[in-house]
Motif scaffolding. Sequence first.
Motif, PDB file in Angstrom:
ATOM      1  N   GLN A   1      37.224  50.060  24.106  1.00  0.00           N
ATOM      2  CA  GLN A   1      36.494  49.399  25.180  1.00  0.00           C
ATOM      3  C   GLN A   1      36.188  50.426  26.262  1.00  0.00           C
ATOM      4  OE1 GLN A   1      35.586  45.932  25.239  1.00  0.00           O
ATOM      5  NE2 GLN A   1      36.077  46.315  23.093  1.00  0.00           N
ATOM      6  N   SER A   2      35.028  50.333  26.857  1.00  0.00           N
ATOM      7  CA  SER A   2      34.578  51.299  27.856  1.00  0.00           C
ATOM      8  C   SER A   2      34.983  50.861  29.262  1.00  0.00           C
ATOM      9  CB  SER A   2      33.058  51.428  27.799  1.00  0.00           C
ATOM     10  OG  SER A   2      32.463  50.209  28.214  1.00  0.00           O
ATOM     11  N   ILE A   3      34.763  51.748  30.204  1.00  0.00           N
ATOM     12  CA  ILE A   3      35.008  51.421  31.611  1.00  0.00           C
ATOM     13  C   ILE A   3      34.065  50.308  32.060  1.00  0.00           C
ATOM     14  CG2 ILE A   3      33.479  53.231  32.480  1.00  0.00           C
ATOM     15  CD1 ILE A   3      36.766  52.064  34.103  1.00  0.00           C
ATOM     16  N   ARG A   4      32.898  50.237  31.478  1.00  0.00           N
ATOM     17  CA  ARG A   4      31.963  49.152  31.798  1.00  0.00           C
ATOM     18  C   ARG A   4      32.565  47.803  31.422  1.00  0.00           C
ATOM     19  NH1 ARG A   4      25.981  49.271  29.568  1.00  0.00           N
ATOM     20  NH2 ARG A   4      25.604  50.337  31.509  1.00  0.00           N
ATOM     21  N   ALA A   5      33.180  47.721  30.236  1.00  0.00           N
ATOM     22  CA  ALA A   5      33.826  46.474  29.815  1.00  0.00           C
ATOM     23  C   ALA A   5      34.966  46.111  30.758  1.00  0.00           C
ATOM     24  CB  ALA A   5      34.339  46.611  28.381  1.00  0.00           C
ATOM     25  N   LEU A   6      35.726  47.121  31.185  1.00  0.00           N
ATOM     26  CA  LEU A   6      36.827  46.871  32.124  1.00  0.00           C
ATOM     27  C   LEU A   6      36.294  46.383  33.463  1.00  0.00           C
ATOM     28  CD1 LEU A   6      39.783  46.897  32.886  1.00  0.00           C
ATOM     29  CD2 LEU A   6      39.579  49.351  33.359  1.00  0.00           C
ATOM     30  N   SER A   7      35.197  46.958  33.937  1.00  0.00           N
ATOM     31  CA  SER A   7      34.649  46.514  35.223  1.00  0.00           C
ATOM     32  C   SER A   7      34.148  45.079  35.144  1.00  0.00           C
ATOM     33  CB  SER A   7      33.548  47.457  35.712  1.00  0.00           C
ATOM     34  OG  SER A   7      32.386  47.342  34.939  1.00  0.00           O
ATOM     35  N   HIS A   8      33.553  44.696  34.013  1.00  0.00           N
ATOM     36  CA  HIS A   8      33.117  43.301  33.850  1.00  0.00           C
ATOM     37  C   HIS A   8      34.321  42.360  33.816  1.00  0.00           C
ATOM     38  CE1 HIS A   8      28.966  44.319  33.389  1.00  0.00           C
ATOM     39  NE2 HIS A   8      29.134  44.972  32.247  1.00  0.00           N
ATOM     40  N   ALA A   9      35.371  42.758  33.119  1.00  0.00           N
ATOM     41  CA  ALA A   9      36.569  41.917  33.031  1.00  0.00           C
ATOM     42  C   ALA A   9      37.240  41.784  34.395  1.00  0.00           C
ATOM     43  CB  ALA A   9      37.539  42.490  31.999  1.00  0.00           C
ATOM     44  N   LEU A  10      37.344  42.879  35.138  1.00  0.00           N
ATOM     45  CA  LEU A  10      37.969  42.813  36.458  1.00  0.00           C
ATOM     46  C   LEU A  10      37.118  42.000  37.422  1.00  0.00           C
ATOM     47  CD1 LEU A  10      40.298  43.531  38.255  1.00  0.00           C
ATOM     48  CD2 LEU A  10      39.219  45.746  38.706  1.00  0.00           C
ATOM     49  N   ARG A  11      35.805  42.123  37.331  1.00  0.00           N
ATOM     50  CA  ARG A  11      34.921  41.313  38.172  1.00  0.00           C
ATOM     51  C   ARG A  11      35.121  39.825  37.870  1.00  0.00           C
ATOM     52  NH1 ARG A  11      29.997  38.887  38.826  1.00  0.00           N
ATOM     53  NH2 ARG A  11      28.906  39.403  40.761  1.00  0.00           N
ATOM     54  N   ALA A  12      35.225  39.493  36.586  1.00  0.00           N
ATOM     55  CA  ALA A  12      35.455  38.102  36.190  1.00  0.00           C
ATOM     56  C   ALA A  12      36.803  37.611  36.711  1.00  0.00           C
ATOM     57  CB  ALA A  12      35.390  37.974  34.670  1.00  0.00           C
ATOM     58  N   LEU A  13      37.825  38.459  36.679  1.00  0.00           N
ATOM     59  CA  LEU A  13      39.143  38.075  37.182  1.00  0.00           C
ATOM     60  C   LEU A  13      39.103  37.852  38.690  1.00  0.00           C
ATOM     61  CD1 LEU A  13      42.105  37.603  36.346  1.00  0.00           C
ATOM     62  CD2 LEU A  13      42.532  39.986  36.986  1.00  0.00           C
ATOM     63  N   LEU A  14      38.384  38.705  39.409  1.00  0.00           N
ATOM     64  CA  LEU A  14      38.264  38.510  40.853  1.00  0.00           C
ATOM     65  C   LEU A  14      37.537  37.206  41.179  1.00  0.00           C
ATOM     66  CD1 LEU A  14      37.405  42.162  41.943  1.00  0.00           C
ATOM     67  CD2 LEU A  14      39.534  40.932  42.386  1.00  0.00           C
ATOM     68  N   LEU A  15      36.492  36.882  40.417  1.00  0.00           N
ATOM     69  CA  LEU A  15      35.783  35.612  40.627  1.00  0.00           C
ATOM     70  C   LEU A  15      36.684  34.424  40.308  1.00  0.00           C
ATOM     71  CD1 LEU A  15      32.283  36.550  39.166  1.00  0.00           C
ATOM     72  CD2 LEU A  15      32.843  36.082  41.576  1.00  0.00           C
ATOM     73  N   LEU A  16      37.465  34.541  39.234  1.00  0.00           N
ATOM     74  CA  LEU A  16      38.410  33.472  38.889  1.00  0.00           C
ATOM     75  C   LEU A  16      39.468  33.337  39.976  1.00  0.00           C
ATOM     76  CD1 LEU A  16      39.364  31.357  36.811  1.00  0.00           C
ATOM     77  CD2 LEU A  16      40.697  33.187  35.729  1.00  0.00           C
ATOM     78  N   GLY A  17      39.907  34.464  40.516  1.00  0.00           N
ATOM     79  CA  GLY A  17      40.882  34.432  41.606  1.00  0.00           C
ATOM     80  C   GLY A  17      40.360  33.692  42.822  1.00  0.00           C
ATOM     81  N   ILE A  18      39.082  33.861  43.124  1.00  0.00           N
ATOM     82  CA  ILE A  18      38.473  33.131  44.238  1.00  0.00           C
ATOM     83  C   ILE A  18      38.472  31.635  43.939  1.00  0.00           C
ATOM     84  CG2 ILE A  18      36.290  32.716  45.452  1.00  0.00           C
ATOM     85  CD1 ILE A  18      35.767  35.781  45.128  1.00  0.00           C
ATOM     86  N   ALA A  19      38.108  31.265  42.701  1.00  0.00           N
ATOM     87  CA  ALA A  19      38.061  29.846  42.322  1.00  0.00           C
ATOM     88  C   ALA A  19      39.441  29.198  42.350  1.00  0.00           C
ATOM     89  CB  ALA A  19      37.443  29.700  40.932  1.00  0.00           C
ATOM     90  N   LEU A  20      40.480  29.972  41.987  1.00  0.00           N
ATOM     91  CA  LEU A  20      41.839  29.411  41.919  1.00  0.00           C
ATOM     92  C   LEU A  20      42.687  29.784  43.131  1.00  0.00           C
ATOM     93  CD1 LEU A  20      42.665  30.091  38.158  1.00  0.00           C
ATOM     94  CD2 LEU A  20      41.999  27.920  39.211  1.00  0.00           C
ATOM     95  N   ASP A  21      42.102  30.490  44.091  1.00  0.00           N
ATOM     96  CA  ASP A  21      42.814  30.957  45.274  1.00  0.00           C
ATOM     97  C   ASP A  21      44.035  31.800  44.889  1.00  0.00           C
ATOM     98  OD1 ASP A  21      43.088  31.271  48.001  1.00  0.00           O
ATOM     99  OD2 ASP A  21      44.429  29.552  48.208  1.00  0.00           O
TER     100      ASP A  21
END
Length: 191
Positions: free
Chosen positions: A92-112
Amino acid sequence: MADLFNNLPLSNKVRHDESHVTSDRRLAVADTIDQAAVWLAEASIPETSRNELARAFLSDARIVADNVPNSSPGTVSMLTESAQQLRTGKKQSIRALSHALRALLLLGIALDRSPIVPPLTSGSVALYAATSASFDRRAVIAGHSIRATDADWAFGNGPVLEGTALGIVGFLLGISDNPPASPPPRENFKP
């Protein structure tokens, strides 16, 4: 003066074991997905909301079809199985990691919730995002050194802009509009 010569390119400086350095981000991507799965499993929300958030996470993380198991789409178990498949799958590339981390940050906002991200992961994603972010975000950090106040990483040249590791990553990935800022001025020390 002797130390100066140790830091020059092609010098005889002390060598360190760098066998752990790799461009393969499989484990970091899988750990990020596992963290999302744990959050969703622990969340006190209706099952339909849980499944919607799982689907949104997979979409935001851009998990490709060959990494998604045949479970019912959008379930927490599907996230766990995806993480297991990624650990043993192709690089997996750094691009895949950045997408996954971005998704986790968005999920963190949704779940506080606030993610726990290793400094190597946050620093790698910040450095990647500093070169691939939108023009306006790159313009904010251009000509500056970017430094995390809560992690041991920094990059760039020029006057220092600093913030928390996740704050910097969130800004560069377009999740937050709070850019890293100049550190507060130090008070003059007088003995």
